[in-house]
Design an enzyme around this catalytic site. Structure first.
Site, PDB file in Angstrom:
ATOM      1  N   LYS A  18       4.910  13.970   6.133  1.00 32.59           N
ATOM      2  CA  LYS A  18       4.508  15.221   6.887  1.00 32.59           C
ATOM      3  C   LYS A  18       5.607  15.957   7.660  1.00 32.59           C
ATOM      4  O   LYS A  18       6.720  15.373   7.641  1.00 32.59           O
ATOM      5  CB  LYS A  18       3.594  14.779   7.911  1.00 32.59           C
ATOM      6  CG  LYS A  18       4.148  13.892   9.336  1.00 32.59           C
ATOM      7  CD  LYS A  18       4.661  14.706  10.472  1.00 32.59           C
ATOM      8  CE  LYS A  18       5.427  13.649  11.465  1.00 32.59           C
ATOM      9  NZ  LYS A  18       6.271  14.468  12.358  1.00 32.59           N
ATOM     10  N   ASP A 145       1.022   9.768  15.097  1.00 29.72           N
ATOM     11  CA  ASP A 145       0.381  10.454  13.815  1.00 29.72           C
ATOM     12  C   ASP A 145       0.136   9.797  12.874  1.00 29.72           C
ATOM     13  O   ASP A 145      -0.089  10.168  11.627  1.00 29.72           O
ATOM     14  CB  ASP A 145       1.930  11.085  13.408  1.00 29.72           C
ATOM     15  CG  ASP A 145       3.138  10.376  13.468  1.00 29.72           C
ATOM     16  OD1 ASP A 145       2.864   9.216  13.494  1.00 29.72           O
ATOM     17  OD2 ASP A 145       4.379  11.028  13.566  1.00 29.72           O
TER      18      ASP A 145
END
Ligand code: C5P
Length: 310
Positions: A18, A145
């Site tokens: 990401k 996350d």
């Protein structure tokens, strides 16, 4: 007579890295975490996670960026498998095999991707039927996350980053990542951010409406204008040499350049695929960056597939 080799059947899934298109950091909370408003985008650097039934818990790591990843019980993927087993009352150990392409300690959530992939793969292997919310809850306890990496794509993250909601996104974005030879520890970067802010009053973090609009229109130029990372001053303070690479990327035509997450990987947004190639070549040829990766976003978690191993 030779017997046929014994094949173990397991499952396999690919999970993307990401980048945080925007990372707004609020003041520290009583639990030590910081309130965040962030926009995550999955990008096409993938770790492959395979899980196989076995007599004991085990972990093997290979691939381009395997160096430096712990293979003991501190490994986040192993902890994820055990957390899911505990939550679901499963007593069947697995052997996890991870093939890494995501940079380690780079601000691209490689360890979190491995944990998310392990949760998805074990969930399938054990035939569980937890809801997405239940799986996200286990993911959130392992890391802020990890819930995002159960799906990838593009999403707004709030809370400490663990509360995710998909955002409307059009188009494909072309990225060039400049890797750093040294990693950065996420807690150290957050602590440095607090130190640099001193006594300044920090308002609750908000995502920028301009950034969300740019994504919904698929406008890379407008996205570039709106990108930002509140952890960037801290990452640059800890690795001052990153500033010159950021400057070089901009001079070679990047639309934007920011520190990815807590760094030290630098993320450059290019106008299109051709501009990304030019940028990658210029950064490498000039010596401004050593290790470069090109990727596109948004990238999502791949389908869960059958895996075999001897
Ligand atoms: O949640 P995760 O394990 O990824 O967080 C690693 C560390 O990063 C935390 O222990 C904390 O120091 C810092 N962090 C934070 N605020 C967040 C997310 C992470 O301070 N929202």
């Amino acid at each position: 007579m030779t017997s046929a080799p014994h094949l173990h059947t397991g499952v396999s899934v690919r999970v993307p890295a990401k980048v945080n298109l925007e990372l707004r950091v609020g003041p520290p909370r009583p639990d030590g975490f910081h309130a965040l408003a962030t926009v995550y985008q999955g990008v096409s650097l993938f770790d492959t996670i395979e899980v196989f039934p076995d007599k004991e818990w085990g972990l093997a790591i290979g691939g381009r960026t395997a160096a430096g990843v712990p293979t003991d019980h501190s490994n986040l993927a192993l902890r994820a498998a055990r957390a899911l087993a505990d939550a679901a009352g499963i007593l069947r150990p697995v052997r996890i095999r991870i093939t890494k392409e995501i940079p380690v300690a780079g601000g691209m959530a490689g360890g979190s991707a491995d944990a998310a992939g392990t949760l998805l793969a074990c969930h399938r292997l054990w035939g569980l039927d937890l809801s997405p919310a239940e799986l996200a809850q286990i993911a959130a306890e392992l890391g802020s996350d990890i819930p995002f990496l159960l799906t990838g794509g593009t999403a707004l993250g709030t809370g400490r980053g663990e509360q995710v909601a998909p955002t409307a996104t059009r188009g494909t974005y072309h990225w060039v990542f400049a890797l750093s030879p040294r990693g950065l520890s996420t807690p150290t970067v957050f602590a440095e951010c607090d130190r640099l802010r001193g006594d300044a009053v920090i308002s609750p973090p908000q995502p920028s409406p301009d950034l969300l609009a740019a994504l919904s229109f698929g406008n890379a130029e407008a996205l570039a204008q709106a990108m930002g990372n509140d952890l960037q001053p801290a990452a640059l303070a800890l690795q001052p040499e990153l500033a010159a690479t950021l400057e070089a990327g901009m001079s070679f035509g990047a639309l934007a350049g920011i520190v990815s997450g807590s760094g030290p990987t630098l993320a450059f947004l290019a106008r299109d695929a051709e501009a990304a190639i030019d940028l990658a070549v210029s950064l490498t040829a000039s010596g401004a960056a050593g290790d470069i990766r090109k990727a596109t976003g948004p990238a999502t978690v791949g389908p869960i597939e059958v895996a075999t191993s001897r």
